[in-house]
Write a protein that holds these residues in place. Sequence first.
Motif, mmCIF file in Angstrom:
data_model
loop_
_atom_site.group_PDB
_atom_site.id
_atom_site.type_symbol
_atom_site.label_atom_id
_atom_site.label_comp_id
_atom_site.label_asym_id
_atom_site.label_seq_id
_atom_site.Cartn_x
_atom_site.Cartn_y
_atom_site.Cartn_z
ATOM 1 N N LEU A 41 0.845 -1.199 0.000
ATOM 2 C CA LEU A 41 0.000 0.000 0.000
ATOM 3 C C LEU A 41 0.877 1.245 0.000
ATOM 4 O O LEU A 41 1.932 1.275 0.613
ATOM 5 N N THR A 42 0.408 2.268 -0.674
ATOM 6 C CA THR A 42 1.063 3.567 -0.665
ATOM 7 C C THR A 42 0.197 4.519 0.144
ATOM 8 O O THR A 42 -0.981 4.671 -0.157
ATOM 9 N N GLY A 43 0.770 5.136 1.169
ATOM 10 C CA GLY A 43 0.032 6.108 1.972
ATOM 11 C C GLY A 43 0.339 7.519 1.507
ATOM 12 O O GLY A 43 1.493 7.903 1.400
ATOM 13 N N VAL A 44 -0.691 8.277 1.200
ATOM 14 C CA VAL A 44 -0.538 9.659 0.752
ATOM 15 C C VAL A 44 -1.252 10.557 1.748
ATOM 16 O O VAL A 44 -2.435 10.360 2.034
ATOM 17 N N ALA A 45 -0.537 11.540 2.290
ATOM 18 C CA ALA A 45 -1.137 12.471 3.247
ATOM 19 C C ALA A 45 -2.201 13.316 2.551
ATOM 20 O O ALA A 45 -1.955 13.876 1.480
ATOM 21 N N LEU A 46 -3.378 13.396 3.148
ATOM 22 C CA LEU A 46 -4.474 14.161 2.553
ATOM 23 C C LEU A 46 -4.111 15.627 2.379
ATOM 24 O O LEU A 46 -4.487 16.256 1.397
#
Length: 88
Positions: free
Chosen positions: A70-75
């Motif tokens: 998974l890639t987490g992207v800050a909102l």
Amino acid sequence: MSAQYYYTHCQKHINHPVEIRTHDGVLHHGIVHSVDQTHVYLRPFDGAPGPQGPGLFAFGAFAGGFLGGLTGVALGNIAFFRPYPFFY
């Protein structure tokens, strides 16, 4: 746009393919897996590299926020969010 806007927008696109560009120029392609109050998590498309952008390289399971598939992207770091009309 605010993080709250992207939270609501990403919630509507869970299990849909999207493209996200962050303020630092990194481009993310994948399917929205989940969203929490701070991040949207993407499953990269099969065979696709992880995040693309200046200074990001994939080594094993970790690459600039890419962990465990998974890639987490800050909102708060999202500059552009585009749903794909079909799978990439």
